[in-house]
Every structure is written in C-alpha cells, then in structure tokens.
Design an enzyme around this catalytic site. Sequence first.
Site, short mmCIF file in Angstrom:
data_model
loop_
_atom_site.label_atom_id
_atom_site.label_comp_id
_atom_site.label_asym_id
_atom_site.label_seq_id
_atom_site.Cartn_x
_atom_site.Cartn_y
_atom_site.Cartn_z
CG ASN A 30 -2.53 -3.86 -6.35
OD1 ASN A 30 -2.36 -4.91 -5.73
ND2 ASN A 30 -2.37 -3.81 -7.64
CG MET A 59 3.42 -8.71 -11.04
SD MET A 59 2.52 -8.58 -12.60
CE MET A 59 3.28 -7.15 -13.36
NE ARG A 80 -3.93 -10.01 -11.79
CZ ARG A 80 -4.97 -10.42 -11.09
NH1 ARG A 80 -5.35 -11.67 -11.16
NH2 ARG A 80 -5.64 -9.57 -10.33
CE LYS A 84 1.36 -5.20 -4.32
NZ LYS A 84 1.18 -6.66 -4.23
CB CYS A 102 3.27 -12.85 -0.88
SG CYS A 102 3.47 -14.38 -1.80
C1 LIG Z 1 2.86 -13.25 -11.72
C2 LIG Z 1 2.60 -12.43 -10.49
C3 LIG Z 1 3.58 -12.32 -9.53
C4 LIG Z 1 3.37 -11.53 -8.39
N1 LIG Z 1 4.39 -11.36 -7.50
C5 LIG Z 1 4.24 -10.47 -6.48
C6 LIG Z 1 5.33 -10.10 -5.66
O1 LIG Z 1 6.47 -10.52 -5.85
N2 LIG Z 1 5.09 -9.24 -4.63
C7 LIG Z 1 3.86 -8.70 -4.40
O2 LIG Z 1 3.68 -7.90 -3.47
N3 LIG Z 1 2.81 -9.03 -5.17
C8 LIG Z 1 2.98 -9.87 -6.22
N4 LIG Z 1 1.94 -10.11 -7.05
C9 LIG Z 1 0.67 -9.43 -6.82
C10 LIG Z 1 0.63 -8.11 -7.60
O3 LIG Z 1 1.66 -7.24 -7.17
C11 LIG Z 1 -0.73 -7.41 -7.45
O4 LIG Z 1 -0.91 -7.07 -6.08
C12 LIG Z 1 -1.88 -8.30 -7.88
O5 LIG Z 1 -1.62 -8.94 -9.12
C13 LIG Z 1 -3.17 -7.47 -8.00
O6 LIG Z 1 -3.01 -6.42 -8.93
P1 LIG Z 1 -3.54 -6.56 -10.45
O7 LIG Z 1 -4.99 -6.97 -10.36
O8 LIG Z 1 -3.37 -5.20 -11.06
O9 LIG Z 1 -2.72 -7.60 -11.13
C14 LIG Z 1 2.13 -10.89 -8.19
C15 LIG Z 1 1.15 -11.03 -9.17
C16 LIG Z 1 1.38 -11.77 -10.32
C17 LIG Z 1 0.29 -11.86 -11.37
#
Ligand SMILES: Cc1cc2nc3c(=O)[nH]c(=O)nc-3n(C[C@H](O)[C@H](O)[C@H](O)COP(=O)(O)O)c2cc1C
Length: 331
Positions: A203, A10, A231, A131, A92
């Site tokens: 995920n 994140m 999150r 990913k 992303c």
């Molecule tokens: C603040 C924030 C920053 C994130 N930055 C990245 C990142 O740098 N690389 C990435 O692959 N996913 C990023 N994500 C996505 C998360 O890795 C994840 O795939 C997404 O939040 C879904 O999972 P969750 O529902 O458990 O949060 C980010 C998510 C959040 C909330």
Amino acid sequence: MSHRFCVAPMIDVTNRHCRFFFRKFSQHSRLYTEMIVADAITHGDKDFLLGFDEVEHPVALQLAGSEPVLLANAAVIGEQYGYDEINLNIGCPSKRVQAGNFGACLMADPGLVAECVERIKEKVKIPVTIKCRIGIDDYNPGEMLPEFIETLAKSGVSTFIIHARKAMLEGLDPKQNREIPPLDYDMVRMIKRRWPELNIILNGGLMTPYIAKNEISASKGIELDGVMIGRAVMENPYSIIDVDKIFYGDNKIMPSRFKIAEEMVHYLEVCVKKGVPINITTNNMLGLFHGCRGAKIWRSYLSHEAPRRREDPRVLSEAINLVVEAQNEAA
Ligand SMILES: Cc1cc2nc3c(=O)[nH]c(=O)nc-3n(C[C@H](O)[C@H](O)[C@H](O)COP(=O)(O)O)c2cc1C
C-alpha cells in the site's frame, strides 16, 4: 481469502454508502470500513457504525484500539454483523489516535499488539489482519518492521497490509504523513522474501491498478500477494473498473459510468426512505466522471445541489443529464 486488490480504509470516505458505490466497479476486490475505535462499537450505535449491505462482501472491519478485551468484544460484534475480516489499524499517525495509544505508535510495542491479536483470535473465527507502516519516527525500518512482523506472525497473523512509508508521529499531520516520508516498496519486498508463507499486501502511492499490478509482479524481484489503493480510488473510482480482469481473471463486461450513475439513483431513493440524506452518498461520487467531458459540471452540480436538496434523489438524475448534454455538445 483473497487480498489481491483492496480498497483502503479511509475515515470520512469509506462508509457503507461509499462501499456500496465502490462495489459497482469491482465484484471481487476487498473493501475496508473506516477505522472504528473498539470502544465506540461496545458503547455506541452498533447499527449505525457496523450496518452494511450484502453486496459489499468481501468487506473487512478495521478496528483501532490497544486494549485486548475491548478489541476482542468489538471483533465479536463485527463477526456477528457478518464482516469477513477484522483488520487492526497500526498505521494511523494522528495525535488523537496516539493519545488513545492506537494506530502507528503501536509499532513500537509489538508485544501488546500480539496480545490484542491473540485475544481477538480466541473469540472470533474470521481472519485477523494487520495494516501497518514500515516504521515510525527515528526507528530503523530495517529493524523495526521485521521484529514487528515476526512477533505478529507468531501470534497467528498471516496477512499484513504494509503502507510502505514511515509514520512520523511528531511534527507531521496525517495528511503530511501520507506524502512526506518517502515510499520504500523494497522494504515490503524484503518482508516477503523473508517470510514467503505470509500474505504481504503493498500500500501507498499506487496510482492505478495497472501500476500496482506491475509493482507487485515478480519482475520487481519478488512477487507480492496483493495491493491496497486509497486516494486514487477516491479521486477516480472508475480507474478500478478493470480490477476484476487484471487481478482476478474475471472477464465479464463491466458497466459504463452512466450505467453506474443510473443505478445509484435507485440507491438514493432507498436511502432517502430510510432517512439518509443524498449528499452522504453523492459526496463519494464526485470523481465518477474524472477525466471525461462533463466532469466539472457533474462535480459542481452535485456539490452544490445535493446538500441543499438532501431528500431529492432527482439531483443525481439531473447531474447525469448535464453530463450527457456536455458530451453531446462536444460530439
Ligand atoms: C481521507 C483518508 C482517510 C484515511 N483513513 C484511514 C483509516 O481510517 N485507517 C487506515 O488504516 N488508513 C487510513 N488512511 C490511509 C489509507 O488507508 C492509505 O494507507 C494511505 O492513503 C496510502 O494509500 P494511498 O497512497 O493509495 O492513498 C486514510 C487515508 C485518507 C486519504
């Protein structure tokens, strides 16, 4: 290499200080860096971008890019720093990332991603993982995802972390892209059914380790190899305190919230000596008492005091005392 429980990459969250803190809740889970653009590693401040503490292992470096040579260079440097895995970000959706031809848009070009993977694998010994999303835009995930997986599996990727929703590259911002397209866990299960030899990690939207464990169990039709949560860990880090027990069968006694907070005071003292302001770390600790009496005062005291007294680790001890008082008052 176990991916049974992973804490998601994140941006602006999972920096080294955050990962050090998250490690307190689980010894075995796999931690991910924020996404780092390959070019930044080659040309930027490597220690700042890549330095980490030994306790963070197992820890994966997530790279963004689409230029095979640059990615391979960055991966080599990451391996030299001691990372356990190179993970490629193909999920992303941000405009900035699209403009650089990184992230989710690359799902439409599996051949290029395969070239990147092959070049990286020529240069490093640590595993290279991916990913990704289940698809993007108007593409049919039922066609796009299998084609993507098949191509990348042929190039030697054996672990895929799949965020089980499409990325919409036009019209939605990254935050909306983590909420709006609906989750489709069955699409991820379909991949595992078709390629049982691959490690498939689920995920997206998993709110607790218990829910996650249930979602990947055989009772849902097919067993998946692991989960990644983002999150929910950020908002309530103590929610993963049972992860070592439920995902790794390790029944050791885990520390209390207070014990973790106290250990972090020492960490802040060390950071301050190195010139790292305390709020960089305390920002990641705001959710520690989530759901407990004293959570509000903890959060507000740290949010208010830490940025003002950036070189004073006593802020954290004071916040702990306030929570103790709040809990004693209630008792
Ligand atoms: C603040 C924030 C920053 C994130 N930055 C990245 C990142 O740098 N690389 C990435 O692959 N996913 C990023 N994500 C996505 C998360 O890795 C994840 O795939 C997404 O939040 C879904 O999972 P969750 O529902 O458990 O949060 C980010 C998510 C959040 C909330």
